[in-house]
Design an enzyme around this catalytic site. Structure first.
Site, PDB file in Angstrom:
ATOM      1  N   LYS A   6      29.982  13.953  19.769  1.00 19.97           N
ATOM      2  CA  LYS A   6      29.700  12.566  19.378  1.00 19.97           C
ATOM      3  C   LYS A   6      28.621  11.932  20.275  1.00 19.97           C
ATOM      4  O   LYS A   6      27.451  12.247  20.118  1.00 19.97           O
ATOM      5  CB  LYS A   6      30.993  11.745  19.347  1.00 19.97           C
ATOM      6  N   PHE A  31      43.853  14.705  17.585  1.00 19.16           N
ATOM      7  CA  PHE A  31      42.802  15.170  16.668  1.00 19.16           C
ATOM      8  C   PHE A  31      41.771  15.957  17.456  1.00 19.16           C
ATOM      9  O   PHE A  31      41.194  15.451  18.417  1.00 19.16           O
ATOM     10  CB  PHE A  31      42.121  13.991  15.965  1.00 19.16           C
ATOM     11  N   ASP A  84      39.824  16.705  25.786  1.00 20.40           N
ATOM     12  CA  ASP A  84      38.915  16.535  24.657  1.00 20.40           C
ATOM     13  C   ASP A  84      38.353  15.114  24.760  1.00 20.40           C
ATOM     14  O   ASP A  84      39.009  14.148  24.378  1.00 20.40           O
ATOM     15  CB  ASP A  84      39.688  16.749  23.353  1.00 20.40           C
TER      16      ASP A  84
HETATM   17  C1  LIG Z   1      35.403  13.642  16.175  1.00 23.42           C
HETATM   18  C2  LIG Z   1      36.328  14.385  17.060  1.00 23.42           C
HETATM   19  C3  LIG Z   1      36.382  15.795  17.070  1.00 23.42           C
HETATM   20  C4  LIG Z   1      35.597  16.632  16.101  1.00 23.42           C
HETATM   21  O1  LIG Z   1      34.226  16.529  16.329  1.00 23.42           O
HETATM   22  P1  LIG Z   1      33.209  17.050  15.184  1.00 23.42           P
HETATM   23  O2  LIG Z   1      31.855  16.913  15.815  1.00 23.42           O
HETATM   24  O3  LIG Z   1      33.417  16.166  14.000  1.00 23.42           O
HETATM   25  O4  LIG Z   1      33.567  18.464  14.903  1.00 23.42           O
HETATM   26  C5  LIG Z   1      37.199  16.404  17.995  1.00 23.42           C
HETATM   27  N1  LIG Z   1      37.945  15.696  18.857  1.00 23.42           N
HETATM   28  C6  LIG Z   1      37.921  14.350  18.880  1.00 23.42           C
HETATM   29  C7  LIG Z   1      38.740  13.617  19.885  1.00 23.42           C
HETATM   30  C8  LIG Z   1      37.120  13.649  17.974  1.00 23.42           C
HETATM   31  O5  LIG Z   1      37.122  12.312  17.979  1.00 23.42           O
END
Ligand SMILES: *Cc1c(COP(=O)(O)O)cnc(C)c1O
Length: 390
Positions: free
Chosen positions: A247, A133, A218
């Site tokens: 986050k 994700f 990520d």
């Molecule tokens: C939440 C998340 C995203 C997206 O972040 P947003 O601030 O909601 O755009 C991308 N990668 C990972 C691993 C995430 O947990």
């Protein structure tokens, strides 16, 4: 027949309960009816310092009264400090502050494609992973491996072949002349807290070095202390070429960052930007968060609380004949087993005053504030025990 008119004008993008949240403090949220909830979701692992932490309130109030946004065409002191702190803490060299995880990942994808144009004869493919994700823009949805996302909003953005987590051969099989990078979450969060093994992360680092590819991590969910070290890659003893954060870095406000080594940092003016990118109001919050979370004592306390939570969840799993407990630090999942429906449990928990998350039909994810105290962990375990007994 028209559907009944909703009682609000918000677009219907999530199934939400009727409660309207009005205030929060630490591990607790309160709704408009005065009900209190023990919050083990924290805005999806966003509020690392819990709700309404005084350091964040202070940073916002002070910076709001000083300078909110001169625009990205000028330097500002909080953004310079934010970049310097992140570079020093991560071991990477350059920082692009932005607003969301998806935006940081879009930037990482653009940076890798630009680097491929400069150094790999236009190679543009980024190997990503099934069940990964990376966000909700078109490119980051295409980079994600969420089932069904290949057809939702088709056509996808091209160039994201999918490998299988913890299967090095599946990555090697996808490498070709168009490959420029490998991109992954060190622990797949939305997939239900599925860790890449530390051996797999080390093997990917070696593979990328051997093949001349960029390794993109990520760490939007795993970074900023969530797993007990400031960055998850520290546990594997590796360093990525490109790193994304969001986050936890903002402690609840929209703040994200794209980081790169000097060698990978190939944007020139005009390639990347954004009206709010590097605004001092959010950067000041990022600095306040890093000031606290990067302290060795703070990270040690996350590891200690994470161990306590994992131990408590394992005891519940044994007592109620559930499945495995996975994850690291304060990013944990509990498999409920095929007979228990996680969304139903989440709804019952909310009725009982406990906020949990179900990323998968039979899996609970726990991501409390990094400041959660032992008594709150015990209280959560007691409540969950009672819910599982029902
Ligand atoms: C939440 C998340 C995203 C997206 O972040 P947003 O601030 O909601 O755009 C991308 N990668 C990972 C691993 C995430 O947990």
């Amino acid at each position: 027949m028209n559907a009944p008119a909703p009682s609000h004008a918000l677009m219907n993008i999530a199934a939400r309960p009727d409660a309207v949240m009005v205030r929060g403090e630490g591990s607790w949220l309160e709704d408009a009816a005065g009900r209190r909830y023990l919050d083990f979701v924290q805005g999806w692992a966003v509020n690392g310092l819990g709700h309404a932490h005084p350091a964040i309130t202070r940073a916002l109030a002070t910076q709001a009264a000083t300078l909110v946004n001169p625009g990205p065409a000028y330097f500002n002191a909080p953004a310079l400090e934010f970049a310097a702190r992140l570079a020093q803490l991560s071991g990477l060299d350059r920082v692009f502050p932005c607003n969301t995880g998806a935006e940081a990942n879009e930037g990482a994808i653009k940076l890798a494609r630009k680097w491929g144009q400069l150094h790999r004869k236009g190679a543009f493919e980024i190997i990503t992973f099934h069940d990964g994700f990376h966000g909700r823009t078109l490119a980051t949805m295409s980079a994600s491996g969420k089932p069904g996302w290949d057809t939702l909003f088709a056509p996808q953005v091209a160039g994201f072949p999918k490998a299988t987590l913890n299967d090095l051969a599946s990555v090697e099989a996808l490498i070709g002349p168009d490959t420029v990078a490998v991109m992954l979450e060190p622990i797949q969060g939305e997939a239900g807290v599925r860790p890449a093994t530390l051996e797999f992360l080390r093997a990917l680092r070696a593979l990328c070095d051997r093949e001349g590819l960029l390794l993109i991590l990520d760490e939007v969910q795993t970074g900023i202390g969530r797993t007990g070290t400031l960055f998850r890659y520290e546990a594997a003893g590796i360093r990525p070429d490109i790193l994304t954060l969001a986050k936890g870095i903002g402690g609840g406000v929209p703040l994200a960052a794209l980081l790169a080594t000097e060698a990978a940092s190939c944007f020139v003016p005009g390639d990347q930007g954004g009206t709010y990118c590097g605004n001092p109001l959010m950067a000041a919050v990022g600095n306040a968060v890093l000031e606290i979370v990067a302290q060795p004592d703070f990270l040690a306390s996350v590891r200690q609380r994470g161990a306590k939570l994992a131990e408590g969840l394992r005891a519940l799993a044994a007592r109620h004949r559930l499945g495995e407990v996975r994850g690291a630090g304060l990013l944990l999942a509990l498999e409920l087993g095929p007979d228990r429906d996680a969304p139903t449990l989440v709804a019952c928990a909310r009725e009982a005053g406990l906020l949990l998350n179900a990323p998968r039909p039979h899996c609970l994810r726990l991501m409390p504030a990094l400041t959660v105290c032992d008594a709150e962990i015990d209280q959560m375990l007691t409540m969950l025990d009672a819910l599982l007994a029902d």
